[in-house]
Scaffold this motif. Structure first.
Motif, PDB file in Angstrom:
ATOM      1  N   GLY A  49      18.461  -3.139  20.580  1.00  0.00           N
ATOM      2  CA  GLY A  49      18.845  -4.751  20.536  1.00  0.00           C
ATOM      3  C   GLY A  49      17.517  -5.300  20.211  1.00  0.00           C
ATOM      4  O   GLY A  49      17.036  -6.928  20.488  1.00  0.00           O
ATOM      5  N   ASN A  50      16.037  -4.807  21.549  1.00  0.00           N
ATOM      6  CA  ASN A  50      15.557  -5.591  21.408  1.00  0.00           C
ATOM      7  C   ASN A  50      13.771  -5.163  20.097  1.00  0.00           C
ATOM      8  O   ASN A  50      13.132  -6.025  20.262  1.00  0.00           O
ATOM      9  N   LEU A  51      14.899  -4.653  19.273  1.00  0.00           N
ATOM     10  CA  LEU A  51      13.941  -4.320  18.030  1.00  0.00           C
ATOM     11  C   LEU A  51      13.708  -5.947  16.745  1.00  0.00           C
ATOM     12  O   LEU A  51      14.598  -6.324  17.840  1.00  0.00           O
ATOM     13  N   PRO A  52      12.835  -6.531  16.783  1.00  0.00           N
ATOM     14  CA  PRO A  52      12.657  -7.623  16.246  1.00  0.00           C
ATOM     15  C   PRO A  52      14.052  -8.105  15.101  1.00  0.00           C
ATOM     16  O   PRO A  52      14.537  -8.733  15.447  1.00  0.00           O
ATOM     17  N   ASP A  53      14.472  -6.956  14.061  1.00  0.00           N
ATOM     18  CA  ASP A  53      15.961  -7.702  13.169  1.00  0.00           C
ATOM     19  C   ASP A  53      16.049  -5.837  12.602  1.00  0.00           C
ATOM     20  O   ASP A  53      15.310  -5.457  11.945  1.00  0.00           O
ATOM     21  N   LEU A  54      17.823  -5.889  12.604  1.00  0.00           N
ATOM     22  CA  LEU A  54      17.830  -5.152  11.818  1.00  0.00           C
ATOM     23  C   LEU A  54      19.057  -5.957  11.126  1.00  0.00           C
ATOM     24  O   LEU A  54      20.009  -6.113  10.550  1.00  0.00           O
ATOM     25  N   GLN A  55      18.000  -6.469   9.361  1.00  0.00           N
ATOM     26  CA  GLN A  55      18.924  -7.370   9.169  1.00  0.00           C
ATOM     27  C   GLN A  55      20.540  -6.648   7.620  1.00  0.00           C
ATOM     28  O   GLN A  55      19.326  -5.113   7.324  1.00  0.00           O
ATOM     29  N   VAL A  56      20.933  -6.652   7.711  1.00  0.00           N
ATOM     30  CA  VAL A  56      22.091  -6.337   6.912  1.00  0.00           C
ATOM     31  C   VAL A  56      22.540  -7.204   5.609  1.00  0.00           C
ATOM     32  O   VAL A  56      22.921  -8.315   5.910  1.00  0.00           O
ATOM     33  N   ASP A  57      22.400  -7.137   4.374  1.00  0.00           N
ATOM     34  CA  ASP A  57      22.825  -7.776   3.382  1.00  0.00           C
ATOM     35  C   ASP A  57      24.058  -8.192   2.849  1.00  0.00           C
ATOM     36  O   ASP A  57      24.135  -6.874   3.121  1.00  0.00           O
ATOM     37  N   THR A  58      24.138  -8.600   2.429  1.00  0.00           N
ATOM     38  CA  THR A  58      25.211  -9.511   1.868  1.00  0.00           C
ATOM     39  C   THR A  58      25.803  -9.097   0.911  1.00  0.00           C
ATOM     40  O   THR A  58      24.126  -9.360  -0.189  1.00  0.00           O
ATOM     41  N   ALA A  59      26.694  -9.064   0.101  1.00  0.00           N
ATOM     42  CA  ALA A  59      26.607  -9.238  -1.647  1.00  0.00           C
ATOM     43  C   ALA A  59      26.507 -10.840  -1.774  1.00  0.00           C
ATOM     44  O   ALA A  59      26.076 -10.974  -2.857  1.00  0.00           O
ATOM     45  N   ASN A  60      26.960 -11.570  -0.913  1.00  0.00           N
ATOM     46  CA  ASN A  60      26.580 -13.308  -1.123  1.00  0.00           C
ATOM     47  C   ASN A  60      25.212 -13.657  -1.230  1.00  0.00           C
ATOM     48  O   ASN A  60      24.738 -14.326  -1.461  1.00  0.00           O
ATOM     49  N   GLY A  61      24.269 -13.064  -0.784  1.00  0.00           N
ATOM     50  CA  GLY A  61      23.079 -12.919  -0.511  1.00  0.00           C
ATOM     51  C   GLY A  61      22.204 -13.595   0.491  1.00  0.00           C
ATOM     52  O   GLY A  61      21.785 -13.382   0.718  1.00  0.00           O
ATOM     53  N   ASP A  62      24.194 -13.035   1.597  1.00  0.00           N
ATOM     54  CA  ASP A  62      23.570 -13.747   3.021  1.00  0.00           C
ATOM     55  C   ASP A  62      22.741 -12.589   3.636  1.00  0.00           C
ATOM     56  O   ASP A  62      22.988 -11.053   3.291  1.00  0.00           O
ATOM     57  N   SER A  63      22.871 -12.628   4.776  1.00  0.00           N
ATOM     58  CA  SER A  63      22.004 -11.312   5.936  1.00  0.00           C
ATOM     59  C   SER A  63      22.462 -11.326   7.396  1.00  0.00           C
ATOM     60  O   SER A  63      22.739 -12.819   7.293  1.00  0.00           O
ATOM     61  N   MET A  64      22.234 -10.525   7.573  1.00  0.00           N
ATOM     62  CA  MET A  64      23.032 -10.922   9.558  1.00  0.00           C
ATOM     63  C   MET A  64      22.018  -9.976  10.331  1.00  0.00           C
ATOM     64  O   MET A  64      22.038  -8.584   9.740  1.00  0.00           O
ATOM     65  N   ASN A  65      21.788 -10.147  11.258  1.00  0.00           N
ATOM     66  CA  ASN A  65      21.195  -9.412  11.906  1.00  0.00           C
ATOM     67  C   ASN A  65      21.707  -8.875  13.180  1.00  0.00           C
ATOM     68  O   ASN A  65      22.726  -9.097  13.591  1.00  0.00           O
ATOM     69  N   LEU A  66      21.525  -7.404  13.177  1.00  0.00           N
ATOM     70  CA  LEU A  66      22.345  -6.556  13.829  1.00  0.00           C
ATOM     71  C   LEU A  66      21.704  -6.753  15.458  1.00  0.00           C
ATOM     72  O   LEU A  66      22.919  -5.902  15.999  1.00  0.00           O
ATOM     73  N   ALA A  67      20.453  -6.317  15.494  1.00  0.00           N
ATOM     74  CA  ALA A  67      20.415  -6.535  16.512  1.00  0.00           C
ATOM     75  C   ALA A  67      20.981  -7.886  18.254  1.00  0.00           C
ATOM     76  O   ALA A  67      21.123  -6.302  19.164  1.00  0.00           O
ATOM     77  N   PRO A  68      21.318  -7.869  17.843  1.00  0.00           N
ATOM     78  CA  PRO A  68      22.335  -9.022  18.554  1.00  0.00           C
ATOM     79  C   PRO A  68      23.147  -8.555  18.878  1.00  0.00           C
ATOM     80  O   PRO A  68      23.854  -7.512  20.390  1.00  0.00           O
ATOM     81  N   LEU A  69      24.459  -7.932  18.099  1.00  0.00           N
ATOM     82  CA  LEU A  69      25.385  -7.185  18.565  1.00  0.00           C
ATOM     83  C   LEU A  69      25.330  -6.277  18.682  1.00  0.00           C
ATOM     84  O   LEU A  69      26.067  -5.232  19.962  1.00  0.00           O
TER      85      LEU A  69
END
Length: 163
Positions: A49-69
């Protein structure tokens, strides 16, 4: 007032006990012949969770950072059981966990011999336990993630998964 305090303490005990069911099942079956087991500790999740970013891209072009979860996870327990006697016992223990706990069925998929069930424990805001059970004839896969997961963040993951 005394009743309120006792009721609150009882609720806390039930909450903690529900969140520990996956760990209990893991501890009972890991290390047995015919069982593959994986445990990931809270310390590992904090580190991830302390990694800078674990981004997952969505089909609609958005992204979500998984690290906080991921940082909210307090334990990951996975069992893959192929011993027929242990499969029977494990399925009974899982059934008891689900029936005796506060688990809510999210999804069920069945065919002739295979089944997948996904359960959660929590409320409208927080998921305390996310449990996945898959049976495929002679084996069972059990995954339990305990934590304090923001339900809206988990729901975003489901949206990403189905896109």
């Amino acid at each position: 007032m005394k009743r309120f305090i006792i009721m609150t303490l009882m609720l806390l005990v039930v909450t903690v006990a529900s969140a520990q069911e996956g760990k209990k099942i893991y501890n009972e079956y890991s290390g047995n012949k015919g069982v593959s087991a994986v445990y990931i500790s809270p310390a590992m999740f904090r580190m991830i969770g302390n990694l800078p970013d674990l981004q997952v891209d969505t089909a609609n072009g958005d992204s979500m950072n998984l690290a906080p979860l991921i940082k909210t996870f307090q334990g990951f327990y996975m069992l893959d059981v192929s011993d027929p006697h242990l499969v029977t016992d494990l399925l009974k223990d899982i059934e008891n966990m689900i029936v005796n706990g506060r688990y809510e069925l999210l999804m069920e998929v069945k065919d002739e011999v295979d089944a997948i069930n996904i359960y959660t424990v929590g409320d409208d805001k927080i998921i305390e336990s996310f449990t996945f059970v898959a049976t495929d004839g002679d084996s069972v896969q059990f995954i339990c993630i305990d934590g304090s997961m923001d339900r809206s963040e988990v729901e975003k993951l489901f949206v990403i998964a189905v896109q």
